[in-house]
Scaffold this motif. Structure first.
Motif, PDB file in Angstrom:
ATOM      1  N   PHE A  94      -5.397  -1.954   4.060  1.00  0.00           N
ATOM      2  CA  PHE A  94      -5.269  -0.579   3.538  1.00  0.00           C
ATOM      3  C   PHE A  94      -5.020  -0.597   2.038  1.00  0.00           C
ATOM      4  O   PHE A  94      -5.638   0.150   1.276  1.00  0.00           O
ATOM      5  CB  PHE A  94      -4.127   0.156   4.257  1.00  0.00           C
ATOM      6  CG  PHE A  94      -4.490   0.716   5.595  1.00  0.00           C
ATOM      7  CD1 PHE A  94      -5.391   0.070   6.428  1.00  0.00           C
ATOM      8  CD2 PHE A  94      -3.922   1.904   6.049  1.00  0.00           C
ATOM      9  CE1 PHE A  94      -5.727   0.593   7.671  1.00  0.00           C
ATOM     10  CE2 PHE A  94      -4.252   2.439   7.279  1.00  0.00           C
ATOM     11  CZ  PHE A  94      -5.158   1.773   8.097  1.00  0.00           C
ATOM     12  N   VAL A  95      -4.082  -1.458   1.603  1.00  0.00           N
ATOM     13  CA  VAL A  95      -3.734  -1.532   0.175  1.00  0.00           C
ATOM     14  C   VAL A  95      -4.912  -2.044  -0.638  1.00  0.00           C
ATOM     15  O   VAL A  95      -5.198  -1.532  -1.725  1.00  0.00           O
ATOM     16  CB  VAL A  95      -2.487  -2.422  -0.021  1.00  0.00           C
ATOM     17  CG1 VAL A  95      -2.268  -2.716  -1.511  1.00  0.00           C
ATOM     18  CG2 VAL A  95      -1.251  -1.750   0.559  1.00  0.00           C
ATOM     19  N   SER A  96      -5.621  -3.056  -0.123  1.00  0.00           N
ATOM     20  CA  SER A  96      -6.779  -3.598  -0.842  1.00  0.00           C
ATOM     21  C   SER A  96      -7.825  -2.522  -1.085  1.00  0.00           C
ATOM     22  O   SER A  96      -8.337  -2.371  -2.205  1.00  0.00           O
ATOM     23  CB  SER A  96      -7.401  -4.756  -0.051  1.00  0.00           C
ATOM     24  OG  SER A  96      -6.481  -5.802   0.112  1.00  0.00           O
ATOM     25  N   VAL A  97      -8.148  -1.773  -0.034  1.00  0.00           N
ATOM     26  CA  VAL A  97      -9.165  -0.721  -0.155  1.00  0.00           C
ATOM     27  C   VAL A  97      -8.717   0.341  -1.150  1.00  0.00           C
ATOM     28  O   VAL A  97      -9.475   0.749  -2.043  1.00  0.00           O
ATOM     29  CB  VAL A  97      -9.466  -0.095   1.219  1.00  0.00           C
ATOM     30  CG1 VAL A  97     -10.381   1.111   1.062  1.00  0.00           C
ATOM     31  CG2 VAL A  97     -10.103  -1.125   2.150  1.00  0.00           C
ATOM     32  N   ALA A  98      -7.462   0.797  -1.009  1.00  0.00           N
ATOM     33  CA  ALA A  98      -6.956   1.860  -1.897  1.00  0.00           C
ATOM     34  C   ALA A  98      -6.877   1.383  -3.340  1.00  0.00           C
ATOM     35  O   ALA A  98      -7.208   2.130  -4.273  1.00  0.00           O
ATOM     36  CB  ALA A  98      -5.581   2.321  -1.420  1.00  0.00           C
ATOM     37  N   SER A  99      -6.458   0.122  -3.545  1.00  0.00           N
ATOM     38  CA  SER A  99      -6.256  -0.380  -4.908  1.00  0.00           C
ATOM     39  C   SER A  99      -7.562  -0.654  -5.629  1.00  0.00           C
ATOM     40  O   SER A  99      -7.577  -0.816  -6.860  1.00  0.00           O
ATOM     41  CB  SER A  99      -5.408  -1.656  -4.880  1.00  0.00           C
ATOM     42  OG  SER A  99      -6.120  -2.717  -4.272  1.00  0.00           O
ATOM     43  N   ILE A 103       2.138  -8.845   1.262  1.00  0.00           N
ATOM     44  CA  ILE A 103       1.098  -7.816   1.266  1.00  0.00           C
ATOM     45  C   ILE A 103       0.539  -7.617  -0.139  1.00  0.00           C
ATOM     46  O   ILE A 103      -0.682  -7.542  -0.338  1.00  0.00           O
ATOM     47  CB  ILE A 103       1.657  -6.491   1.821  1.00  0.00           C
ATOM     48  CG1 ILE A 103       1.991  -6.646   3.312  1.00  0.00           C
ATOM     49  CG2 ILE A 103       0.665  -5.341   1.624  1.00  0.00           C
ATOM     50  CD1 ILE A 103       2.823  -5.513   3.869  1.00  0.00           C
ATOM     51  N   ALA A 104       1.433  -7.556  -1.137  1.00  0.00           N
ATOM     52  CA  ALA A 104       0.997  -7.300  -2.512  1.00  0.00           C
ATOM     53  C   ALA A 104       0.104  -8.420  -3.030  1.00  0.00           C
ATOM     54  O   ALA A 104      -0.969  -8.164  -3.601  1.00  0.00           O
ATOM     55  CB  ALA A 104       2.208  -7.111  -3.419  1.00  0.00           C
ATOM     56  N   ILE A 105       0.524  -9.681  -2.854  1.00  0.00           N
ATOM     57  CA  ILE A 105      -0.260 -10.783  -3.424  1.00  0.00           C
ATOM     58  C   ILE A 105      -1.573 -10.953  -2.673  1.00  0.00           C
ATOM     59  O   ILE A 105      -2.606 -11.292  -3.275  1.00  0.00           O
ATOM     60  CB  ILE A 105       0.567 -12.097  -3.433  1.00  0.00           C
ATOM     61  CG1 ILE A 105      -0.020 -13.095  -4.436  1.00  0.00           C
ATOM     62  CG2 ILE A 105       0.661 -12.701  -2.052  1.00  0.00           C
ATOM     63  CD1 ILE A 105       0.100 -12.694  -5.876  1.00  0.00           C
ATOM     64  N   SER A 106      -1.568 -10.719  -1.352  1.00  0.00           N
ATOM     65  CA  SER A 106      -2.803 -10.830  -0.577  1.00  0.00           C
ATOM     66  C   SER A 106      -3.787  -9.729  -0.966  1.00  0.00           C
ATOM     67  O   SER A 106      -4.987  -9.981  -1.131  1.00  0.00           O
ATOM     68  CB  SER A 106      -2.499 -10.768   0.918  1.00  0.00           C
ATOM     69  OG  SER A 106      -1.639 -11.810   1.309  1.00  0.00           O
ATOM     70  N   ALA A 107      -3.270  -8.496  -1.104  1.00  0.00           N
ATOM     71  CA  ALA A 107      -4.125  -7.381  -1.512  1.00  0.00           C
ATOM     72  C   ALA A 107      -4.647  -7.593  -2.928  1.00  0.00           C
ATOM     73  O   ALA A 107      -5.806  -7.288  -3.226  1.00  0.00           O
ATOM     74  CB  ALA A 107      -3.354  -6.068  -1.417  1.00  0.00           C
ATOM     75  N   PRO A 113      -2.292   5.861  -4.884  1.00  0.00           N
ATOM     76  CA  PRO A 113      -3.099   5.516  -3.702  1.00  0.00           C
ATOM     77  C   PRO A 113      -2.528   4.341  -2.913  1.00  0.00           C
ATOM     78  O   PRO A 113      -2.587   4.339  -1.669  1.00  0.00           O
ATOM     79  CB  PRO A 113      -4.470   5.176  -4.286  1.00  0.00           C
ATOM     80  CG  PRO A 113      -4.512   5.884  -5.596  1.00  0.00           C
ATOM     81  CD  PRO A 113      -3.105   5.826  -6.106  1.00  0.00           C
ATOM     82  N   VAL A 114      -1.995   3.330  -3.608  1.00  0.00           N
ATOM     83  CA  VAL A 114      -1.415   2.186  -2.912  1.00  0.00           C
ATOM     84  C   VAL A 114      -0.174   2.611  -2.133  1.00  0.00           C
ATOM     85  O   VAL A 114       0.044   2.162  -0.990  1.00  0.00           O
ATOM     86  CB  VAL A 114      -1.083   1.058  -3.909  1.00  0.00           C
ATOM     87  CG1 VAL A 114      -0.200  -0.013  -3.272  1.00  0.00           C
ATOM     88  CG2 VAL A 114      -2.361   0.425  -4.438  1.00  0.00           C
ATOM     89  N   TYR A 115       0.643   3.470  -2.709  1.00  0.00           N
ATOM     90  CA  TYR A 115       1.826   3.983  -2.004  1.00  0.00           C
ATOM     91  C   TYR A 115       1.409   4.719  -0.725  1.00  0.00           C
ATOM     92  O   TYR A 115       1.956   4.468   0.360  1.00  0.00           O
ATOM     93  CB  TYR A 115       2.620   4.917  -2.917  1.00  0.00           C
ATOM     94  CG  TYR A 115       3.791   5.592  -2.220  1.00  0.00           C
ATOM     95  CD1 TYR A 115       5.017   4.949  -2.105  1.00  0.00           C
ATOM     96  CD2 TYR A 115       3.664   6.865  -1.662  1.00  0.00           C
ATOM     97  CE1 TYR A 115       6.081   5.550  -1.448  1.00  0.00           C
ATOM     98  CE2 TYR A 115       4.716   7.473  -1.007  1.00  0.00           C
ATOM     99  CZ  TYR A 115       5.920   6.814  -0.907  1.00  0.00           C
ATOM    100  OH  TYR A 115       6.986   7.414  -0.250  1.00  0.00           O
ATOM    101  N   LEU A 116       0.426   5.593  -0.849  1.00  0.00           N
ATOM    102  CA  LEU A 116      -0.034   6.353   0.317  1.00  0.00           C
ATOM    103  C   LEU A 116      -0.653   5.431   1.365  1.00  0.00           C
ATOM    104  O   LEU A 116      -0.432   5.606   2.573  1.00  0.00           O
ATOM    105  CB  LEU A 116      -1.046   7.417  -0.125  1.00  0.00           C
ATOM    106  CG  LEU A 116      -0.488   8.548  -0.998  1.00  0.00           C
ATOM    107  CD1 LEU A 116      -1.625   9.445  -1.488  1.00  0.00           C
ATOM    108  CD2 LEU A 116       0.548   9.365  -0.228  1.00  0.00           C
ATOM    109  N   ALA A 117      -1.423   4.441   0.943  1.00  0.00           N
ATOM    110  CA  ALA A 117      -2.030   3.500   1.881  1.00  0.00           C
ATOM    111  C   ALA A 117      -0.966   2.693   2.617  1.00  0.00           C
ATOM    112  O   ALA A 117      -1.082   2.443   3.827  1.00  0.00           O
ATOM    113  CB  ALA A 117      -2.977   2.564   1.134  1.00  0.00           C
TER     114      ALA A 117
END
Length: 426
Positions: A111-116, A177-181, A344-348
């Motif tokens: 989700f974070v990857s797509v949003a970011s 999650i952050a580093i993977s995204a 967007p990352v927060y919402l994702a």
């Protein structure tokens, strides 16, 4: 003959003077940044800016002209590009895609990857179309807008990794999650950049762009199906002994990195992309990666990286933004970059089931740009995708978003009760 030797010696001396100033200034600035709990790279970036027209040239023009003698400029520029190719190999080899152990973390990372990526691309493209007639009247608006979109979408994995380590987040859910995204974000960003570069260098010919894309896909397939077994074989034949990579293996890897850069350049894509792709083949071999960083990588970070930052600083003239309109556009770019990442990352993250605190931490982390952004911006300037003033605005954005990450993370972590480390990164 005598005069040519003398001229070469003079150029060598001018180059060595620049290298002395660059290395020492970067070291001092890096130490200062670490002392105030910023990554060393932040100080090194600022040192590069201070050595350029934004400070040294404006305040001490004669000293600047003496130190940064024009005769040495090509040599220093080539050194910076060699360093980038090696650095991108190191970044590619250090990518770790095995962080995601739980289903929720995998879901959140997707989700974070797509949003970011998607949100900044859309905002950046819209901003590019809006600013093209004003800020880039002589550049193809489509290419310019696509490049601004890429510039807003990038997240700096190396800098983010250092920040997460400093705040003891590398093994937490949020850090994983952050580093993977961010890793996925950068892979997508580099692929898009390669596509745009190929498209533009083919002079907007769809046929040529298609051929370049096919060439890139063939190269990627060759790396994946042929390169990985070859790397495995090399590391079995020349294993690490007593904590050292054999000299023969170092020579083979260096030659392969440069050859990969040549291949991607011939495909119409920047040479550093070859180093990055080759590095991905080594990321499964952690012992090699850790030993390479200790044996070779430290020299790259201490010697080559400051040269790149200084070359960027010499091209960045903050005083070139000399009107209220320029600074208004600069502020708009900065706000758009921050908003299109953090929100967007927060919402994702919330949609993936994470708490507000964790979602905010990931949103702030993904806003880090730093080194990767500066690499992208230099490519854009070199290829004529962006004009000088927009380059300066985007450099300011890259530095600003990197500097703000640490203090915001510290505030969020303190509020959530996460223990903060007491040691400053050396």
């Amino acid at each position: 003959m005598h005069s040519s030797v003398h001229q070469m010696e003079e150029t060598l001396v001018a180059t060595l003077i620049q290298l002395i100033v660059i290395i020492l200034a970067a070291r001092i600035a890096g130490n200062a940044a670490a002392a105030v709990r910023q990554p060393r790279v932040v100080g090194e970036i600022i040192a590069g800016l201070l050595l350029g027209p934004s400070f040294l040239t404006a305040a001490f023009p004669e000293a600047s002209a003496t130190i940064f003698n024009a005769s040495a400029a090509p040599s220093v520029q080539i050194l910076s590009q060699i360093g980038l190719v090696l650095l991108m190999f190191q970044i590619g080899s250090d990518f770790e895609f095995g962080h995601l152990r739980t289903q929720q973390n995998r879901k959140a990372a997707v989700f974070v990857s797509v949003a970011s990526v998607f949100a900044p691309l859309c905002v950046g493209f819209a901003l590019g179309r809006l600013t093209a007639p004003v800020l880039a009247p002589g550049i193809d608006p489509l290419i310019y807008s696509l490049f601004v979109a890429i510039a807003l979408a990038i997240t700096a994995v190396p800098v983010l990794g250092r920040i997460l380590r400093e705040y003891s987040l590398t093994r937490s859910d949020t850090g994983v999650i952050a580093i993977s995204a961010a890793a996925a974000n950068d892979v997508v960003g580099w692929i898009l950049l390669a596509g745009i570069t190929a498209f533009a260098s083919a002079q907007l010919s769809m046929a040529n762009s298609a051929l370049q894309l096919v060439g890139l896909l063939i190269l990627a397939a060759g790396f994946w199906y042929g390169g990985r077994p070859l790397v495995d074989w090399l590391l079995r034949r020349m294993p690490i002994s007593e904590g050292q990579i054999p000299a023969q293996l170092v020579a083979i890897v260096l030659a392969a990195v440069f050859a990969a850069g040549i291949v991607t350049q011939k495909l119409g894509i920047f040479t550093i992309f070859g180093g990055f792709m080759l590095g991905l083949l080594f990321h499964r071999h952690r012992e090699f990666v850790e030993t390479w960083q200790r044996q070779v990588g430290k020299f790259i970070l201490v010697f080559f990286l400051p040269i790149f930052f200084t070359c960027t600083g010499l091209r960045t003239n903050i005083f070139g933004l000399d009107s209220l309109s320029d600074w208004s556009w600069c502020a708009a770019i900065f706000l758009a970059a921050v908003a299109s990442k953090v929100m967007p990352v927060y919402l994702a993250s919330r949609l993936a089931g994470l708490s507000p605190e964790k979602s905010a931490t990931i949103g702030v982390s993904m806003n880090t740009r730093g080194l990767m952004e500066l690499i992208v911006l230099n490519i854009g300037l070199d290829l004529g995708f962006i004009p000088q003033d927009v380059f300066t605005m985007l450099v300011i954005m890259a530095v600003g978003t990197t500097i703000m990450t640490g203090p915001l993370l510290k505030r969020l972590l303190r509020r959530s009760g996460h223990p903060l480390p007491t040691l400053v990164e050396a």
